[in-house]
Design a protein around this motif. Sequence first.
Motif, PDB file in Angstrom:
ATOM      1  N   CYS A  97       0.836  -1.205   0.000  1.00  0.00           N
ATOM      2  CA  CYS A  97       0.000   0.000   0.000  1.00  0.00           C
ATOM      3  C   CYS A  97       0.866   1.248   0.000  1.00  0.00           C
ATOM      4  CB  CYS A  97      -0.926   0.007   1.219  1.00  0.00           C
ATOM      5  SG  CYS A  97      -2.304  -1.147   1.113  1.00  0.00           S
ATOM      6  N   TRP A  98       1.928   1.216   0.796  1.00  0.00           N
ATOM      7  CA  TRP A  98       2.833   2.360   0.840  1.00  0.00           C
ATOM      8  C   TRP A  98       3.511   2.567  -0.515  1.00  0.00           C
ATOM      9  CZ3 TRP A  98       8.183   2.625   0.170  1.00  0.00           C
ATOM     10  CH2 TRP A  98       8.749   3.872   0.434  1.00  0.00           C
ATOM     11  N   LEU A  99       3.884   1.485  -1.179  1.00  0.00           N
ATOM     12  CA  LEU A  99       4.529   1.600  -2.485  1.00  0.00           C
ATOM     13  C   LEU A  99       3.585   2.212  -3.520  1.00  0.00           C
ATOM     14  CD1 LEU A  99       6.528  -1.757  -2.690  1.00  0.00           C
ATOM     15  CD2 LEU A  99       7.472   0.563  -2.562  1.00  0.00           C
ATOM     16  N   ARG A 100       2.295   1.941  -3.401  1.00  0.00           N
ATOM     17  CA  ARG A 100       1.335   2.585  -4.304  1.00  0.00           C
ATOM     18  C   ARG A 100       1.387   4.098  -4.144  1.00  0.00           C
ATOM     19  NH1 ARG A 100      -4.281  -0.764  -3.584  1.00  0.00           N
ATOM     20  NH2 ARG A 100      -4.091   0.181  -1.524  1.00  0.00           N
ATOM     21  N   LYS A 105       3.917   9.685  -5.390  1.00  0.00           N
ATOM     22  CA  LYS A 105       4.841  10.733  -4.952  1.00  0.00           C
ATOM     23  C   LYS A 105       5.983  10.901  -5.945  1.00  0.00           C
ATOM     24  CE  LYS A 105       8.630  12.010  -2.295  1.00  0.00           C
ATOM     25  NZ  LYS A 105      10.057  11.675  -2.423  1.00  0.00           N
ATOM     26  N   ALA A 106       6.503   9.790  -6.464  1.00  0.00           N
ATOM     27  CA  ALA A 106       7.610   9.844  -7.420  1.00  0.00           C
ATOM     28  C   ALA A 106       7.207  10.562  -8.696  1.00  0.00           C
ATOM     29  CB  ALA A 106       8.104   8.435  -7.733  1.00  0.00           C
ATOM     30  N   LEU A 107       5.915  10.468  -9.034  1.00  0.00           N
ATOM     31  CA  LEU A 107       5.407  11.123 -10.244  1.00  0.00           C
ATOM     32  C   LEU A 107       4.801  12.492  -9.942  1.00  0.00           C
ATOM     33  CD1 LEU A 107       3.685   8.063 -11.972  1.00  0.00           C
ATOM     34  CD2 LEU A 107       5.952   9.017 -12.440  1.00  0.00           C
ATOM     35  N   ASN A 108       5.002  12.952  -8.699  1.00  0.00           N
ATOM     36  CA  ASN A 108       4.478  14.259  -8.273  1.00  0.00           C
ATOM     37  C   ASN A 108       2.958  14.345  -8.382  1.00  0.00           C
ATOM     38  OD1 ASN A 108       7.073  15.356  -7.713  1.00  0.00           O
ATOM     39  ND2 ASN A 108       7.367  15.767  -9.907  1.00  0.00           N
ATOM     40  N   ASP A 109       2.283  13.213  -8.142  1.00  0.00           N
ATOM     41  CA  ASP A 109       0.820  13.188  -8.193  1.00  0.00           C
ATOM     42  C   ASP A 109       0.199  13.243  -6.808  1.00  0.00           C
ATOM     43  OD1 ASP A 109       0.779  13.055 -10.935  1.00  0.00           O
ATOM     44  OD2 ASP A 109       0.766  10.859 -10.996  1.00  0.00           O
ATOM     45  N   ILE A 110       0.999  13.475  -5.763  1.00  0.00           N
ATOM     46  CA  ILE A 110       0.498  13.510  -4.404  1.00  0.00           C
ATOM     47  C   ILE A 110       1.259  14.571  -3.616  1.00  0.00           C
ATOM     48  CG2 ILE A 110       2.099  11.716  -3.614  1.00  0.00           C
ATOM     49  CD1 ILE A 110      -0.019  10.744  -1.698  1.00  0.00           C
ATOM     50  N   GLU A 111       0.548  15.258  -2.714  1.00  0.00           N
ATOM     51  CA  GLU A 111       1.195  16.280  -1.903  1.00  0.00           C
ATOM     52  C   GLU A 111       2.167  15.637  -0.913  1.00  0.00           C
ATOM     53  OE1 GLU A 111      -2.016  15.750  -2.044  1.00  0.00           O
ATOM     54  OE2 GLU A 111      -2.957  17.469  -3.045  1.00  0.00           O
ATOM     55  N   ASN A 113       2.728  16.360   2.209  1.00  0.00           N
ATOM     56  CA  ASN A 113       2.181  16.096   3.543  1.00  0.00           C
ATOM     57  C   ASN A 113       1.325  14.835   3.566  1.00  0.00           C
ATOM     58  OD1 ASN A 113       0.161  17.219   1.994  1.00  0.00           O
ATOM     59  ND2 ASN A 113      -0.648  18.528   3.610  1.00  0.00           N
ATOM     60  N   ARG A 114       0.624  14.556   2.453  1.00  0.00           N
ATOM     61  CA  ARG A 114      -0.170  13.328   2.397  1.00  0.00           C
ATOM     62  C   ARG A 114       0.747  12.107   2.298  1.00  0.00           C
ATOM     63  NH1 ARG A 114      -3.906  11.054  -1.623  1.00  0.00           N
ATOM     64  NH2 ARG A 114      -3.365  12.714  -3.090  1.00  0.00           N
ATOM     65  N   TYR A 115       1.820  12.237   1.547  1.00  0.00           N
ATOM     66  CA  TYR A 115       2.797  11.145   1.463  1.00  0.00           C
ATOM     67  C   TYR A 115       3.424  10.892   2.832  1.00  0.00           C
ATOM     68  CZ  TYR A 115       7.243   8.820   0.556  1.00  0.00           C
ATOM     69  OH  TYR A 115       8.315   7.966   0.609  1.00  0.00           O
ATOM     70  N   ALA A 116       3.767  11.956   3.551  1.00  0.00           N
ATOM     71  CA  ALA A 116       4.343  11.806   4.895  1.00  0.00           C
ATOM     72  C   ALA A 116       3.353  11.137   5.835  1.00  0.00           C
ATOM     73  CB  ALA A 116       4.752  13.175   5.441  1.00  0.00           C
ATOM     74  N   PHE A 117       2.072  11.487   5.707  1.00  0.00           N
ATOM     75  CA  PHE A 117       1.025  10.874   6.534  1.00  0.00           C
ATOM     76  C   PHE A 117       0.954   9.373   6.287  1.00  0.00           C
ATOM     77  CE2 PHE A 117      -3.430   9.372   6.541  1.00  0.00           C
ATOM     78  CZ  PHE A 117      -3.712   9.496   7.894  1.00  0.00           C
ATOM     79  N   TYR A 118       0.940   8.956   5.023  1.00  0.00           N
ATOM     80  CA  TYR A 118       0.890   7.532   4.688  1.00  0.00           C
ATOM     81  C   TYR A 118       2.129   6.800   5.194  1.00  0.00           C
ATOM     82  CZ  TYR A 118      -3.198   7.996   1.650  1.00  0.00           C
ATOM     83  OH  TYR A 118      -4.459   8.199   1.169  1.00  0.00           O
ATOM     84  N   THR A 119       3.281   7.444   5.093  1.00  0.00           N
ATOM     85  CA  THR A 119       4.525   6.812   5.538  1.00  0.00           C
ATOM     86  C   THR A 119       4.514   6.585   7.047  1.00  0.00           C
ATOM     87  OG1 THR A 119       5.759   7.842   3.728  1.00  0.00           O
ATOM     88  CG2 THR A 119       7.032   7.038   5.601  1.00  0.00           C
ATOM     89  N   ILE A 120       4.106   7.601   7.794  1.00  0.00           N
ATOM     90  CA  ILE A 120       4.034   7.477   9.255  1.00  0.00           C
ATOM     91  C   ILE A 120       3.036   6.394   9.653  1.00  0.00           C
ATOM     92  CG2 ILE A 120       3.355   8.659  11.383  1.00  0.00           C
ATOM     93  CD1 ILE A 120       4.415  11.250  10.093  1.00  0.00           C
ATOM     94  N   ASN A 165      -6.686   4.016   4.933  1.00  0.00           N
ATOM     95  CA  ASN A 165      -7.377   3.490   3.765  1.00  0.00           C
ATOM     96  C   ASN A 165      -8.577   4.350   3.393  1.00  0.00           C
ATOM     97  OD1 ASN A 165      -5.628   1.409   3.395  1.00  0.00           O
ATOM     98  ND2 ASN A 165      -6.960  -0.185   4.176  1.00  0.00           N
ATOM     99  N   TYR A 166      -9.275   4.867   4.396  1.00  0.00           N
ATOM    100  CA  TYR A 166     -10.436   5.721   4.115  1.00  0.00           C
ATOM    101  C   TYR A 166     -10.016   6.892   3.235  1.00  0.00           C
ATOM    102  CZ  TYR A 166     -13.873   9.390   4.740  1.00  0.00           C
ATOM    103  OH  TYR A 166     -14.772  10.396   4.501  1.00  0.00           O
ATOM    104  N   ILE A 167      -8.905   7.527   3.595  1.00  0.00           N
ATOM    105  CA  ILE A 167      -8.424   8.681   2.825  1.00  0.00           C
ATOM    106  C   ILE A 167      -7.967   8.243   1.433  1.00  0.00           C
ATOM    107  CG2 ILE A 167      -6.673  10.493   2.726  1.00  0.00           C
ATOM    108  CD1 ILE A 167      -6.754  10.539   5.789  1.00  0.00           C
ATOM    109  N   TYR A 168      -7.227   7.134   1.380  1.00  0.00           N
ATOM    110  CA  TYR A 168      -6.702   6.666   0.089  1.00  0.00           C
ATOM    111  C   TYR A 168      -7.834   6.321  -0.877  1.00  0.00           C
ATOM    112  CZ  TYR A 168      -4.238   3.865  -3.378  1.00  0.00           C
ATOM    113  OH  TYR A 168      -3.746   3.373  -4.567  1.00  0.00           O
ATOM    114  N   TYR A 169      -8.824   5.575  -0.388  1.00  0.00           N
ATOM    115  CA  TYR A 169      -9.916   5.154  -1.256  1.00  0.00           C
ATOM    116  C   TYR A 169     -10.694   6.357  -1.811  1.00  0.00           C
ATOM    117  CZ  TYR A 169      -9.285   0.377   0.556  1.00  0.00           C
ATOM    118  OH  TYR A 169      -8.784  -0.854   0.898  1.00  0.00           O
TER     119      TYR A 169
END
Length: 260
Positions: A97-100, A105-111, A113-120, A165-169
Amino acid sequence: MKFAISKTIDLENGKVTWSINPELLRIYSYLFFWLIVGFGWYFTKHHSDVDFHDNILIDTFGSNSICIFFDHPPGNYLLPSLWAINYLLLTSYSISCWLRVYHEKALNDIEKNRYAFYTICTVMEIFSFTVFSTIFAITPEENVAVHTLPFTFLILGLSILSAKNYIYYQFVTELTKKEQFQSIIITGIHIAVSAFKILFQISAIFHPQIIESDNITFLNEILSVVWLLTAAVIPIYTSWRLKDRAGNLEFTISPALTSF
């Protein structure tokens, strides 16, 4: 049900492409968890001397919990090995899920702070699943507080997973209005019930008089069932519904260029 991991072989170009479906990994891990519970129930019910009506869990929390199936021989001789398999499935799910998200993030399609949230969240999930392993090492008779701590971490980890997951979906699966409403209700109930269970367990250990209230202990019994449904039953259905919408991971492996 198809496999969570599949491969495509391109002999002409010497490439192998692996496809991973995180939602199917989640389904496998949750179903395997219920298999562990089933084994635990069988061995505890039929091959142990546990008294389901008079034990340390009832004395401490006013009722039994699912943990009673993990606590005693011969069940706890086998279950740690099964949990090791389940741990691999759960952590594979969390990492995939994190790799998704990392892909976005690698393609600059996500902010950021949201990437940091998912990582944490991912780090906390895996830490919680790791701590849960301790539940098999310490029986409640030895130390009920230390024994309860791993289950408390599991509750916390699954709550974090649910919120993440709620946020991701919401962003990637194109939920219908009905699905959006259902996800709000289910996630809200799960997090609220998880918060209650964590507070209740801590209170019961450090303030034993709380279980003298029949209303509180009855509420805990009802909400324990609700928690199991929202934590480990409904998510199986959710992942099945979204397995084709939440996105796969694909890795292409090519042979290294070598000369002889």
